[in-house]
Design an enzyme around this catalytic site. Sequence first.
Site, PDB file in Angstrom:
ATOM      1  N   ASP A   1       0.642   5.182   0.239  1.00 23.28           N
ATOM      2  CA  ASP A   1      -0.358   6.162   0.626  1.00 23.28           C
ATOM      3  C   ASP A   1       0.291   7.543   0.712  1.00 23.28           C
ATOM      4  OD1 ASP A   1      -3.199   5.882   2.551  1.00 23.28           O
ATOM      5  OD2 ASP A   1      -2.096   7.775   2.436  1.00 23.28           O
TER       6      ASP A   1
ATOM      7  N   ASP B   1       0.859  -1.180   0.000  1.00 28.30           N
ATOM      8  CA  ASP B   1       0.000   0.000   0.000  1.00 28.30           C
ATOM      9  C   ASP B   1       0.896   1.232   0.000  1.00 28.30           C
ATOM     10  OD1 ASP B   1      -2.121   1.784   0.325  1.00 28.30           O
ATOM     11  OD2 ASP B   1      -2.040   1.644   2.514  1.00 28.30           O
TER      12      ASP B   1
ATOM     13  N   ASP C   1       3.474   1.212   3.254  1.00 27.46           N
ATOM     14  CA  ASP C   1       2.978   1.066   4.622  1.00 27.46           C
ATOM     15  C   ASP C   1       3.270  -0.380   5.053  1.00 27.46           C
ATOM     16  OD1 ASP C   1       1.542   0.690   6.928  1.00 27.46           O
ATOM     17  OD2 ASP C   1      -0.211   1.829   6.267  1.00 27.46           O
TER      18      ASP C   1
END
Lengths: 342, 385
Positions: free
Chosen positions: B97, B95, B293
């Site tokens: 972000d 992920d 992440d």
Amino acid sequence: MGIEFGLEDLAKYPFMKEAGDYVKKLSLRVEDLGQEDYRPAVERAKQRVMEAIQKNYISIEISEPIVELLSFPLALMLVKAMNVEYIIHRYSLAEAIRAESLLKEEKKSIISYIFKSTFNLEPISVKHELFDLKIKLIEYLKRATHFHEPEWKLINRVVDNGFVYLKTHELVRLIREEIRRTIYDRMKGVSLPSMPKNLKEAVHEISRVLPPRSDKFQRVTPDKFPPCIIYTLDLIKKGQNLSHYGRFLLTTYLLSIGKSVDDIIDIYPRSPDFNERMTRYQVEHIAGMRGGRRRYKVPSCRTLATHGLCFKDKILCAKIRSPFQFGKKPLFKKKSTGQIRE
Amino acid sequence: MNEKTVAVLKQAFKEFYFKNAEKIITPIRMKEREFGYMSFDKVMVRHLSFQTEGDLRAFLIKEMPHSVYYSCAYYYEPTFAMDEKGWKGADLIFDIDADDIPTRCKEEHDHWICKDCNFMDKGKRPDKCPKCEGMRIDEKNWVCPLCLKATKDEAIKLMDFLLKDFGITKENIEVYFSGGRGYHVTVERSALEELDQLARSEISDYVSGIGLNLESLGISKRASYEKMQRMLPLANDSGWRGRIAKFFSEMEFECYNSNDVKDKMIYIYRKMKHKNFENFVGEVIGKLSTKIDAMVTTDIHRIFRLPNTLHGSTGMLKRRCDDLLSFDPFIDAVALGEEPMQIFVDHSPKFTLMGKIFGPYKSERVKLPLMAAVYLIGKGLAEVD
């Protein structure tokens, strides 16, 4: 693969399936082992176990391959008969170390054969200035996460196109844990027949050389443990499940009295949901060897009370605030300054 | 969010799913995955399972959820309680972000409000309000093309690790715009699906550049020049060693001008001395690594937004990027239409959707196309009054 595995090779690596098959073909009966013919094998088996207990090491010299080969399953029987968990651990590790020292000197083709046949791992030889072999990334990761030295971190390896590059001795070291586990599992699976006299004597003889467990641990003996720790140990002994916080308490306490990570992990195997890898990770985390590198302190008596883990002894626990202080003289006395603090 | 606003959003989502039901992509091995959703009342429902594409589509039209999720994990019994599901394996997911990537634009468009005294300021949320020392602080993070460009750059770097280092084939990697603040990079149909949490944290550390020691490059305090010459990497070497060597070969350092990268690294090492060199390599790693992440990659039970479904906080789609380089979230992931809708906007910076510029707005009632209205409502900056 075209590799001929002779009796001598099987004697070197008796944990291999091929070695087991060889012994099976001999169709030996337990009662035969009392005969004089088998005395050298029984002697070597005894030596294997004694060396493992006393030196954490098993000699690699092979006088006669068949004696060496037979002594391995015999040694497993002896250790199993002693039925002491930490001896089983210690013996498996010593056998794995023995195999490691032999494997380090082997040809790449032999190593590849053993790893393929026993551990379903296929190392590929490489022509590289710094490395000898490569293995699949997934095979590396499954094993390397057991190690904690920085050089085993994936980022410190050469990783290319789904393969991790290794020197021969590194690959052997990587597999050692698996050899240990294979031997450990084998031993757990050994069914113990009624043994002839000479084997019983060997067990007896070995039992006499058992060393005290750990000197640091001896200083705070179980009879000096605080009630909360006795409670947690009791639950584990009974095979009952100890809460997460109970495990945290036990681990921090045992670390604080100087027990090693390995010793602590040894305490846990009787739990119904035991997972050695996870337990090791958690114990090391608490010991400050993982993650945030913070070593956790033993929780205070007050916190334990919150978690329902305080079984206060009215007299012995009267002046302590942490289980760590149990049975120790206070380091300093609080002086009254007469001041009022709000 | 007031009731009227919720009703309008639900209707917009319902219509979208009704018209686009056939576009919902069901993940591979759907029956083995756990599904979950969040309603507009912010109630989270998990441990669901769908047997067919049709079941899933019917569910979306009926429930009009704020967000729909599916597990990266494959289970024997996806509907059972977590401990009883029986974990078989999980896709390896990264992920990226915008929250994790410091960009200058954040100072301009992010702001926060103290819930106690209503004090408001730009930039990153402080721990406590400087005016009233209150701790109840509401963050209003905006996401602009610059933030999303930064996340895309990280995804591109990550692809290099996955393809070259880990040898994952392109067909097994899917890159999705998350519909919100970044990208999800998913590895499916790979042997890596059986990796446990510890092994995944090694993968995560690898791509994030965590834990690299100088010895692995061939540098140590006691090593002779000759030894370092033998151990140091070349710029075309693989993995981290090659990446770092390439950086050194391309960087300018004083008046050093030989093409021998090993010699150059030793020269710089000796000039900088051990500690400074170590810090410098740390900075280099920072540039070459990807900002993912780690919690997401190491979580083998996590649920992720289902591709081609709407993000409740933007009204945009989680959308597969067939060509990551040319993908423009503010065009390619816009899903709702242009029907005009009147809303009251508390405040909003300028933004662009489908090439149309909106805002800035400050406490005003405006008529916007549905896509823009839902975008502001989802972010909590506007309401239907």
